[in-house]
Design an enzyme around this catalytic site. Structure first.
Site, PDB file in Angstrom:
ATOM      1  CB  THR A  33      -0.997  -0.050   1.182  1.00  0.00           C
ATOM      2  OG1 THR A  33      -1.951   1.006   1.048  1.00  0.00           O
ATOM      3  CG2 THR A  33      -0.307   0.048   2.529  1.00  0.00           C
ATOM      4  CG  ASN A  34      -0.244   4.655  -1.619  1.00  0.00           C
ATOM      5  OD1 ASN A  34      -0.870   5.544  -1.047  1.00  0.00           O
ATOM      6  ND2 ASN A  34      -0.748   3.969  -2.645  1.00  0.00           N
TER       7      ASN A  34
END
Ligand code: CTP
Ligand code: CA
Length: 222
Positions: A33-34
């Site tokens: 994810t980020n």
């Protein structure tokens, strides 16, 4: 026509907004994810709704309440986000602010990957579909106004302009992320359109969103 029946400029218009990160599974318990907080996209959804638009907010995993009057659809992976956007079309306005993961894991493990004497696993990545480019493609379902975002650490104008033409969207909201943006409340952005660049002074994400929503309303008035 200057405004909808209730006096708000976007009454009767529909909008699709994407926001937040995507989460790309590795196995049932892990993923890629980020650091997108979703704040800017949620603020855009709220601002469009305040101007009367009927807003569908397609959101990756974030810790934010849905804005008042906005329909939120939760998604995780980019492929789910794309399907949810397609399901929300047609719409008059699309604002794609999500930080979509560029890659997903090819061959997601069906069970938790265990440590093994052979060493760590290697992950094969494949590119995710470009949701913004898909929405921008010419055709009867294309929203009249498609807005993308570009977060860049260098050469903001060149990169944002390249994205404008590569993706086929109408506007790009570019922000320089070399200083803090992710998770912060302030944002210094430039609006890139086919008519030129418009740098906006640093202001809160809520103010950026309201200014963008007002520009969108002006576009539909014109
Ligand atoms: N975007 C999208 N789908 C993707 C990747 C990006 O819809 N798979 C959208 C984002 O929501 C944003 C815009 O495209 O509105 C620009 O995203 P960005 O990550 O800056 O563009 P990329 O084409 O992925 O280029 P880069 O290599 O700079 O990450
Ligand atoms: Ca990207």
């Amino acid at each position: 026509l200057l405004a909808g029946p209730d006096g708000r400029p976007l009454t009767g218009r529909t909008a699709v907004v994407t926001a937040g990160p995507t989460f790309e599974p590795i196995d049932p318990v892990r993923g890629l994810t980020n650091r997108s907080s979703g704040k800017q996209g949620y603020a855009v959804a709220a601002a469009l709704a305040e101007l009367g638009a009927q807003v569908t907010l397609i959101s990756g995993p974030v810790a934010l309440d849905a804005p008042v009057g906005v329909t939120r659809v939760w998604v995780e992976a980019a492929t789910e986000m794309k399907a949810a956007v397609d399901a929300a079309l047609p719409a008059d306005i699309a604002v794609m602010s999500a930080a979509v993961a560029d890659w997903r894991v090819d061959g997601v493990a069906s069970g938790k990957i265990k440590k093994a004497p052979g060493g760590p696993p290697s992950l094969a990545l494949i590119e995710n579909p470009d949701i913004l480019a898909g929405v921008s493609a010419p055709g009867p379902r294309r929203p009249r106004l498609v807005v993308g975002f570009a977060a860049e650490t260098s050469d903001l104008a060149a990169n944002a302009r390249a994205k404008l033409s590569r993706k086929g969207c109408d506007w790009i909201v570019g922000n320089d992320v070399s200083d803090e943006v992710f998770g912060s409340d302030g944002n210094a952005v430039t609006l890139f359109t086919r008519n030129g660049d418009e740098p906006w002074p640093r202001q809160s994400k809520t103010q950026v969103a309201r200014k963008l929503a007002q520009r969108i309303a002006d576009h539909f008035k014109a």
